[in-house]
Design a protein around this motif. Sequence first.
Motif, PDB file in Angstrom:
ATOM      1  N   GLN A  48       0.827  -1.206   0.000  1.00 18.04           N
ATOM      2  CA  GLN A  48       0.000   0.000   0.000  1.00 18.04           C
ATOM      3  C   GLN A  48       0.864   1.261   0.000  1.00 18.04           C
ATOM      4  O   GLN A  48       0.579   2.222  -0.715  1.00 18.04           O
ATOM      5  CB  GLN A  48      -0.935  -0.015   1.211  1.00 18.04           C
ATOM      6  CG  GLN A  48      -2.006  -1.087   1.155  1.00 18.04           C
ATOM      7  CD  GLN A  48      -2.817  -1.144   2.433  1.00 18.04           C
ATOM      8  OE1 GLN A  48      -2.268  -1.137   3.542  1.00 18.04           O
ATOM      9  NE2 GLN A  48      -4.131  -1.178   2.309  1.00 18.04           N
ATOM     10  N   ARG A 103       2.508   1.757  -3.435  1.00 21.84           N
ATOM     11  CA  ARG A 103       1.541   2.246  -4.422  1.00 21.84           C
ATOM     12  C   ARG A 103       1.302   3.739  -4.223  1.00 21.84           C
ATOM     13  O   ARG A 103       1.258   4.507  -5.202  1.00 21.84           O
ATOM     14  CB  ARG A 103       0.230   1.466  -4.314  1.00 21.84           C
ATOM     15  CG  ARG A 103      -0.774   1.838  -5.390  1.00 21.84           C
ATOM     16  CD  ARG A 103      -1.906   0.821  -5.487  1.00 21.84           C
ATOM     17  NE  ARG A 103      -2.648   0.697  -4.254  1.00 21.84           N
ATOM     18  CZ  ARG A 103      -3.650  -0.186  -4.066  1.00 21.84           C
ATOM     19  NH1 ARG A 103      -3.965  -1.025  -5.050  1.00 21.84           N
ATOM     20  NH2 ARG A 103      -4.294  -0.246  -2.934  1.00 21.84           N
ATOM     21  N   GLU A 104       1.182   4.175  -2.976  1.00 20.68           N
ATOM     22  CA  GLU A 104       0.983   5.597  -2.707  1.00 20.68           C
ATOM     23  C   GLU A 104       2.216   6.413  -3.086  1.00 20.68           C
ATOM     24  O   GLU A 104       2.107   7.561  -3.543  1.00 20.68           O
ATOM     25  CB  GLU A 104       0.639   5.808  -1.233  1.00 20.68           C
ATOM     26  CG  GLU A 104       0.212   7.230  -0.906  1.00 20.68           C
ATOM     27  CD  GLU A 104      -0.336   7.382   0.507  1.00 20.68           C
ATOM     28  OE1 GLU A 104      -0.432   8.538   0.973  1.00 20.68           O
ATOM     29  OE2 GLU A 104      -0.672   6.355   1.136  1.00 20.68           O
ATOM     30  N   SER A 163       2.919   0.607  -9.934  1.00 15.59           N
ATOM     31  CA  SER A 163       1.804   1.227 -10.648  1.00 15.59           C
ATOM     32  C   SER A 163       0.613   0.287 -10.698  1.00 15.59           C
ATOM     33  O   SER A 163       0.735  -0.923 -10.505  1.00 15.59           O
ATOM     34  CB  SER A 163       2.239   1.599 -12.074  1.00 15.59           C
ATOM     35  OG  SER A 163       2.666   0.451 -12.778  1.00 15.59           O
ATOM     36  N   GLU A 168      -3.708  -0.554  -9.929  1.00 11.77           N
ATOM     37  CA  GLU A 168      -4.530  -0.802  -8.753  1.00 11.77           C
ATOM     38  C   GLU A 168      -4.356  -2.216  -8.208  1.00 11.77           C
ATOM     39  O   GLU A 168      -4.608  -2.484  -7.042  1.00 11.77           O
ATOM     40  CB  GLU A 168      -6.011  -0.575  -9.096  1.00 11.77           C
ATOM     41  CG  GLU A 168      -6.366   0.876  -9.359  1.00 11.77           C
ATOM     42  CD  GLU A 168      -6.137   1.758  -8.146  1.00 11.77           C
ATOM     43  OE1 GLU A 168      -6.512   1.329  -7.037  1.00 11.77           O
ATOM     44  OE2 GLU A 168      -5.561   2.842  -8.301  1.00 11.77           O
ATOM     45  N   LEU A 191      -2.926  -5.422  -6.621  1.00 12.88           N
ATOM     46  CA  LEU A 191      -1.876  -5.884  -5.734  1.00 12.88           C
ATOM     47  C   LEU A 191      -1.799  -7.408  -5.803  1.00 12.88           C
ATOM     48  O   LEU A 191      -2.761  -8.069  -6.222  1.00 12.88           O
ATOM     49  CB  LEU A 191      -2.164  -5.457  -4.293  1.00 12.88           C
ATOM     50  CG  LEU A 191      -2.131  -3.955  -3.998  1.00 12.88           C
ATOM     51  CD1 LEU A 191      -2.451  -3.708  -2.534  1.00 12.88           C
ATOM     52  CD2 LEU A 191      -0.798  -3.340  -4.370  1.00 12.88           C
TER      53      LEU A 191
END
Length: 375
Positions: free
Chosen positions: A237, A240-241, A246, A248, A250
């Motif tokens: 998480q 990704r932030e 890249s 959505e 996971l």
Amino acid sequence: MLSHLECARCGREHDADAVQNLCHECASPLLARYDLARVGRPTAENSLWRYRDVLPVRAVDPAFSLGEGMTPLVPLPALSRALDVTVLMKDESLVPTGSFKARGAAVGVARAKELGIEGIKMPTNGNAGAAWALYAARAGIRSVIAMPEDAPLITREEVEASGAELRIVPGTIADAGKAIADVDLFDASTLREPYRIEGKKTMGYEIVEQLGWRVPDVIVYPTGGGVGLIGIHKALQEMRELGWISGEKLPRLVAVQSTGCAPIVRAFEEGRAESVFWDGAYTDAFGINVPKPLGDFIILRAIRETNGIAVAVTDEQIAADRAETARLEGTFLCPEGAATVSAVRVLRDSGWLSANDEVVVLNTGAGIKYPAVRL
């Protein structure tokens, strides 16, 4: 770039520079949060401290590290052919103390010392207590460790060698926790302090970096207290932030347990948000013999948010796959690590895994630490 602590259940914020255990409001685990806008790329250090900007220790002491982290991500081609799926192994047998528990201990003890904590106590199934006792000795702080009487003998010897006080009790890790209730030291039990998870999450950072900053399809983790699985999910998480990965999607997270102690599997299959205490818990994969994890609701949330699954395998399957992996690949897994191979076999046979999936399994410790567990 530690900012604050956040309750995993109610979201209440807590001061990260005060000594904290559980949330003041709902007694749930606390998670470290960071000012991610100020986070830089990894350093050149060949240890988990390369990710220092997303670790909670404000003043990292290079002399404290024993070289924990940056373990290899090993292709297993022969086993992959046998299972009909691509399998890579994150091999945690090579860290100090011979177990991935050194990651959590290194960061947890370093932060405890930074906060002025003079001693820690914790129950353990073996490896965590050994790691925390040894890192506490390196930091010059006291430790009191309790473990079940059938914990691996080698881990008991590690604790005793460190100079820690060791208490041996009948029963499970839950009974070990009761055996140190009288000890007036900081409670470093699984998820009762916020920083062990931060060391464990570096496995997630390493996997992604070692794959060239991309994610695998599936990550399979042997789940007792589940800190590593929670930590890997947290790392994904954060990355990704940060924009380090890249998209959505996971990796699907798989929690593996033994049929002799499978509270997470039962809760997952029943659609529950939390687990129920597992009576009569026993498995040769001793590290995952946890009748009710404190962070069960976080584990289940991570599995469901990634479209993952929880699966139980028998001790007989674990022993067989431990032997086959050694024969095919020349790597001697710990029982918990072998459980991940058994899970891949079950999930491939059921069709949950496809031949095109890239799967990372976690071997969480050295097989030689379990001489009493027969193949």
